[in-house]
Design a protein around this motif. Sequence first.
Motif, short mmCIF file in Angstrom:
data_model
loop_
_atom_site.label_atom_id
_atom_site.label_comp_id
_atom_site.label_asym_id
_atom_site.label_seq_id
_atom_site.Cartn_x
_atom_site.Cartn_y
_atom_site.Cartn_z
N ASP A 1 -11.58 -0.27 -4.28
CA ASP A 1 -10.67 -1.43 -4.34
C ASP A 1 -11.39 -2.69 -4.83
OD1 ASP A 1 -8.64 0.18 -3.38
OD2 ASP A 1 -8.81 -0.52 -1.30
N ARG B 1 -12.91 3.86 -0.20
CA ARG B 1 -11.70 3.15 -0.61
C ARG B 1 -11.99 1.66 -0.82
NH1 ARG B 1 -6.51 3.06 1.81
NH2 ARG B 1 -7.26 3.97 3.75
N TYR C 1 1.83 2.25 -3.53
CA TYR C 1 0.78 2.98 -4.26
C TYR C 1 0.61 4.39 -3.68
CZ TYR C 1 -0.29 -1.40 -6.53
OH TYR C 1 -0.18 -2.53 -7.27
N GLY D 1 0.85 -1.20 0.00
CA GLY D 1 0.00 0.00 0.00
C GLY D 1 0.88 1.25 0.00
N ALA E 1 -4.27 3.68 -7.63
CA ALA E 1 -3.96 2.24 -7.61
C ALA E 1 -4.80 1.46 -8.62
CB ALA E 1 -4.18 1.67 -6.20
N ARG F 1 0.90 9.07 4.66
CA ARG F 1 -0.18 8.59 5.55
C ARG F 1 -1.26 9.62 5.80
NH1 ARG F 1 1.02 3.27 5.26
NH2 ARG F 1 3.26 3.09 5.24
N VAL G 1 -5.54 7.63 -3.18
CA VAL G 1 -4.70 6.48 -3.54
C VAL G 1 -5.44 5.36 -4.27
CG1 VAL G 1 -4.81 5.50 -1.19
CG2 VAL G 1 -2.96 4.85 -2.69
O1 DC Z 1 -3.01 -0.63 2.64
P1 DC Z 1 -3.16 0.86 2.33
O2 DC Z 1 -4.37 1.48 2.95
O3 DC Z 1 -1.93 1.63 2.63
O4 DC Z 1 -3.37 0.91 0.75
C1 DC Z 1 -3.50 2.11 0.07
C2 DC Z 1 -4.32 1.93 -1.20
O5 DC Z 1 -3.58 1.19 -2.14
C3 DC Z 1 -5.66 1.21 -1.03
O6 DC Z 1 -6.72 2.02 -1.50
C4 DC Z 1 -5.60 0.01 -1.89
C5 DC Z 1 -4.38 0.17 -2.72
N1 DC Z 1 -3.61 -1.05 -2.78
C6 DC Z 1 -3.81 -1.87 -3.85
O7 DC Z 1 -4.64 -1.59 -4.69
N2 DC Z 1 -3.08 -3.01 -3.97
C7 DC Z 1 -2.18 -3.34 -3.04
N3 DC Z 1 -1.47 -4.47 -3.19
C8 DC Z 1 -1.98 -2.51 -1.92
C9 DC Z 1 -2.73 -1.38 -1.81
#
Ligand code: DC
Length: 238
Positions: free
Chosen positions: A188, A184, A38, A35, A107, A95, A103
């Motif tokens: 996702d 989010r 990204y 994460g 992503a 953060r 994000v």
């Molecule tokens: O785990 P995190 O909240 O820091 O992740 C940030 C963003 O990145 C979240 O919206 C999903 C994306 N992400 C992703 O699509 N694939 C991953 N392997 C890790 C995070």
Amino acid sequence: MKKITIAIDGFSSCGKSTMAKALAQRLQYSYIDTGAMYRAVTLYAIRHGMISAGLPLLDKIEGCVEQLDISFRYNEVLHQSEVYLNGENVENEIRGMEVSSLVSKVAAIKKVRATMVVLQRKLGKNKAVVMDGRDIGTSVFPNAELKLFMTADPEVRARRRMDEYSSKGQFYPIEEVKESLRQRDHDDMTRAESPLVKADDAIVLDNSELSREQQLEFVLKLIADLHFADKSELRGQK
Ligand code: DC
């Protein structure tokens, strides 16, 4: 003990990174927070005017993502792995709420994902790694020996995220945090490129009512069982 790959996926703020860090420390494995990768791309996009009206500018981001230098270095003082963007430590900056709110849109960009997955596979190629994210068990390391899918009650997750923000001196109303998490998760789960889904062979861990110690104990037992099964298999071959 045989070195394995541990993939941890799940919703936002379910304690994936807490679990991954604890496991990595206990097993002396490396920990990769995908994460954060990204988030680093998102921070770069914000800083370089690649966001317009709350949306990422695809062409601009696609044009530069392969040139970004994203790496991890271990901070010996804080005992944590930190993410670097083009040589700069951006662990804290990624953060904040601004990056968090954008994000999932960044992503979802195909080229961003493809570029990060190449890097993630490189970082995990020697096993002995705990990697957390959304697509680790389904796409990055589909052959990982142990896959966890973490989940928790939305209220519990929002409180955890608020605690995380406030420990960094950032304060937001709970409704705003909840909405950001909900959005989010939605982004996702519904994106076209490797959306967040549980791998068929992942073990679900709902930690709404579990302490960190209980969760760690649960996973260490799974790992011990894996090694035991592995040894029994070897004995059977003799
Ligand atoms: O785990 P995190 O909240 O820091 O992740 C940030 C963003 O990145 C979240 O919206 C999903 C994306 N992400 C992703 O699509 N694939 C991953 N392997 C890790 C995070």
